[in-house]
Design a protein around this motif. Sequence first.
Motif, PDB file in Angstrom:
ATOM      1  N   PRO A   1     -48.170 -87.688 -93.034  1.00  0.00           N
ATOM      2  CA  PRO A   1     -49.249 -87.022 -93.778  1.00  0.00           C
ATOM      3  C   PRO A   1     -49.248 -85.501 -93.633  1.00  0.00           C
ATOM      4  O   PRO A   1     -49.573 -84.793 -94.559  1.00  0.00           O
ATOM      5  CB  PRO A   1     -50.524 -87.612 -93.190  1.00  0.00           C
ATOM      6  N   ASP A   2     -48.828 -85.004 -92.471  1.00  0.00           N
ATOM      7  CA  ASP A   2     -48.866 -83.556 -92.235  1.00  0.00           C
ATOM      8  C   ASP A   2     -47.480 -82.937 -92.138  1.00  0.00           C
ATOM      9  O   ASP A   2     -47.340 -81.789 -91.731  1.00  0.00           O
ATOM     10  CB  ASP A   2     -49.661 -83.258 -90.972  1.00  0.00           C
TER      11      ASP A   2
ATOM     12  N   GLY B   1     -51.488 -93.309 -93.014  1.00  0.00           N
ATOM     13  CA  GLY B   1     -51.645 -92.122 -93.843  1.00  0.00           C
ATOM     14  C   GLY B   1     -50.386 -91.589 -94.493  1.00  0.00           C
ATOM     15  O   GLY B   1     -50.409 -90.510 -95.096  1.00  0.00           O
ATOM     16  N   CYS B   2     -49.283 -92.307 -94.412  1.00  0.00           N
ATOM     17  CA  CYS B   2     -48.043 -91.837 -95.044  1.00  0.00           C
ATOM     18  C   CYS B   2     -48.168 -91.950 -96.561  1.00  0.00           C
ATOM     19  O   CYS B   2     -48.445 -93.034 -97.080  1.00  0.00           O
ATOM     20  CB  CYS B   2     -46.844 -92.653 -94.573  1.00  0.00           C
ATOM     21  N   PRO B   3     -47.941 -90.855 -97.277  1.00  0.00           N
ATOM     22  CA  PRO B   3     -48.041 -90.930 -98.733  1.00  0.00           C
ATOM     23  C   PRO B   3     -46.850 -91.640 -99.381  1.00  0.00           C
ATOM     24  O   PRO B   3     -46.958 -92.113-100.508  1.00  0.00           O
ATOM     25  CB  PRO B   3     -48.105 -89.463 -99.164  1.00  0.00           C
TER      26      PRO B   3
END
Length: 105
Positions: free
Chosen positions: A15-16, A69-71
């Motif tokens: 995510p980041d 949260g991995c896109p």
Amino acid sequence: MARTLLSVQILPRTPDGGDVIPYVDRAIEVIQASGLPFRVGPLETTMEGELDELLAVVARMNEEMVRMGCPSVIHQIKIYHNTEGASMNELTRKYDPPAGGGESK
């Protein structure tokens, strides 16, 4: 005996944009929780079982990456299926170091 070997390398987009290792570690925990025989290698993990149960583990890995949260996630998968049986140990036995010996170079 299982009929299928499935090797998977997971490449999550974090995510980041940070380190993927905690995500890979979590994916391996999903594999461990499956109860299937597996072997972690430096670039991929190989599991042994029936095709449908192996693919279900890959789906659970994907779901866990999304939950974290991995896109996006890439799975590189290799499948070996043999109707008479497939075994990691049988396929790699001739490369194993001799008992009491070190790793081959």
